[in-house]
Design a protein around this motif. Structure first.
Motif, PDB file in Angstrom:
ATOM      1  N   GLN A  33       0.827  -1.202   0.000  1.00 35.92           N
ATOM      2  CA  GLN A  33       0.000   0.000   0.000  1.00 35.92           C
ATOM      3  C   GLN A  33       0.863   1.254   0.000  1.00 35.92           C
ATOM      4  OE1 GLN A  33      -2.900   0.239   3.160  1.00 35.92           O
ATOM      5  NE2 GLN A  33      -4.018   1.877   2.142  1.00 35.92           N
ATOM      6  N   ALA A  34       1.923   1.266   0.815  1.00 38.21           N
ATOM      7  CA  ALA A  34       2.842   2.407   0.835  1.00 38.21           C
ATOM      8  C   ALA A  34       3.537   2.548  -0.522  1.00 38.21           C
ATOM      9  CB  ALA A  34       3.856   2.247   1.958  1.00 38.21           C
ATOM     10  N   ARG A  35       3.915   1.427  -1.136  1.00 42.72           N
ATOM     11  CA  ARG A  35       4.524   1.472  -2.474  1.00 42.72           C
ATOM     12  C   ARG A  35       3.569   2.095  -3.480  1.00 42.72           C
ATOM     13  NH1 ARG A  35       4.170  -3.578  -6.071  1.00 42.72           N
ATOM     14  NH2 ARG A  35       2.033  -2.805  -5.893  1.00 42.72           N
ATOM     15  N   ASN A  36       2.299   1.733  -3.397  1.00 46.52           N
ATOM     16  CA  ASN A  36       1.322   2.294  -4.329  1.00 46.52           C
ATOM     17  C   ASN A  36       1.184   3.802  -4.137  1.00 46.52           C
ATOM     18  OD1 ASN A  36       0.949  -0.254  -5.364  1.00 46.52           O
ATOM     19  ND2 ASN A  36      -0.926  -0.645  -4.228  1.00 46.52           N
ATOM     20  N   PHE A  37       1.267   4.274  -2.891  1.00 54.75           N
ATOM     21  CA  PHE A  37       1.249   5.716  -2.650  1.00 54.75           C
ATOM     22  C   PHE A  37       2.489   6.370  -3.266  1.00 54.75           C
ATOM     23  CE2 PHE A  37      -1.452   4.911   1.361  1.00 54.75           C
ATOM     24  CZ  PHE A  37      -2.631   5.110   0.666  1.00 54.75           C
ATOM     25  N   LEU A  38       3.656   5.747  -3.121  1.00 58.13           N
ATOM     26  CA  LEU A  38       4.869   6.287  -3.752  1.00 58.13           C
ATOM     27  C   LEU A  38       4.665   6.437  -5.256  1.00 58.13           C
ATOM     28  CD1 LEU A  38       7.734   4.301  -1.963  1.00 58.13           C
ATOM     29  CD2 LEU A  38       7.286   6.750  -1.784  1.00 58.13           C
ATOM     30  N   ARG A  39       4.026   5.475  -5.858  1.00 60.15           N
ATOM     31  CA  ARG A  39       3.808   5.488  -7.306  1.00 60.15           C
ATOM     32  C   ARG A  39       2.837   6.579  -7.742  1.00 60.15           C
ATOM     33  NH1 ARG A  39       3.779  -1.016  -8.807  1.00 60.15           N
ATOM     34  NH2 ARG A  39       6.015  -1.294  -8.445  1.00 60.15           N
ATOM     35  N   GLN A  40       2.061   7.118  -6.809  1.00 61.21           N
ATOM     36  CA  GLN A  40       1.135   8.210  -7.122  1.00 61.21           C
ATOM     37  C   GLN A  40       1.787   9.584  -6.985  1.00 61.21           C
ATOM     38  OE1 GLN A  40      -2.599   7.864  -4.933  1.00 61.21           O
ATOM     39  NE2 GLN A  40      -2.378   5.639  -4.930  1.00 61.21           N
ATOM     40  N   MET A  41       2.946   9.645  -6.379  1.00 64.91           N
ATOM     41  CA  MET A  41       3.600  10.935  -6.139  1.00 64.91           C
ATOM     42  C   MET A  41       4.127  11.529  -7.437  1.00 64.91           C
ATOM     43  SD  MET A  41       5.790  10.288  -2.718  1.00 64.91           S
ATOM     44  CE  MET A  41       5.004  10.070  -1.139  1.00 64.91           C
ATOM     45  N   ALA A  42       4.101  12.857  -7.491  1.00 68.95           N
ATOM     46  CA  ALA A  42       4.609  13.581  -8.653  1.00 68.95           C
ATOM     47  C   ALA A  42       5.634  14.608  -8.185  1.00 68.95           C
ATOM     48  CB  ALA A  42       3.466  14.281  -9.377  1.00 68.95           C
ATOM     49  N   ALA A  43       6.555  14.946  -9.055  1.00 64.70           N
ATOM     50  CA  ALA A  43       7.522  15.997  -8.736  1.00 64.70           C
ATOM     51  C   ALA A  43       6.758  17.261  -8.366  1.00 64.70           C
ATOM     52  CB  ALA A  43       8.443  16.241  -9.929  1.00 64.70           C
TER      53      ALA A  43
END
Length: 156
Positions: A33-43
């Motif tokens: 779940q934390a990995r999926n949040f990382l994948r949603q982050m944008a610069a």
């Protein structure tokens, strides 16, 4: 722009460490779940940098995402505690982002104080049993956290 909360143990890597190195890969996250949040982050996304597992947990400052998700380099390093021998280099299982220090809080915004802030009652951070190291934060929660230590997003 989205807002996030990143947890780190200050004796391992705290906000002063991020200020010292200026930019750092946020790697070693091994929860889906934390990995999926990382994948949603944008610069450009802003993150509250939370010190966990210490005598007084709380937010120590603000970081900014400088590079969106890419494969976590540690998953392929056999010498790393975060090595994952089952991760396929063609379809990496784990991701990381890069963050930079933006602003240290003048005082630690403690978890006790956070619990009393507007909007935080719905956050996984304030619920018992939540151990995610990466969490989404609403704009209201982010602004409330800044205001609690006398800061405003316009000054970041």
């Amino acid at each position: 722009m989205s807002h996030w909360l990143l947890k780190s143990e200050p004796e391992v890597f705290g906000y002063p460490d991020l200020e010292r190195v200026e930019r750092e890969s946020w790697n070693g996250v091994r929860n889906y779940q934390a990995r999926n949040f990382l994948r949603q982050m944008a610069a450009g996304d802003l993150c509250l940098f939370y010190h966990s597992r210490n005598k007084t947990p709380g937010v120590a400052g603000v970081a900014r995402v400088t590079r969106a998700a890419s494969p976590d380099d540690l998953q392929f390093d056999p010498a790393s505690a975060y090595f994952d021998p089952t991760s396929d280099p063609d379809q990496p299982r784990w991701s990381m982002v890069e963050v930079e220090a933006v602003c240290a809080f003048p005082t630690l915004l403690t978890l006790e104080t956070i619990r009393a802030l507007p909007g935080w009652e719905t956050s996984p951070l304030t619920r018992k049993g939540s151990r995610l190291s990466v969490l989404p934060v609403t704009a209201e929660q982010f602004e409330a956290a800044l205001a609690a230590v006398g800061l405003h997003a316009d000054h970041l």
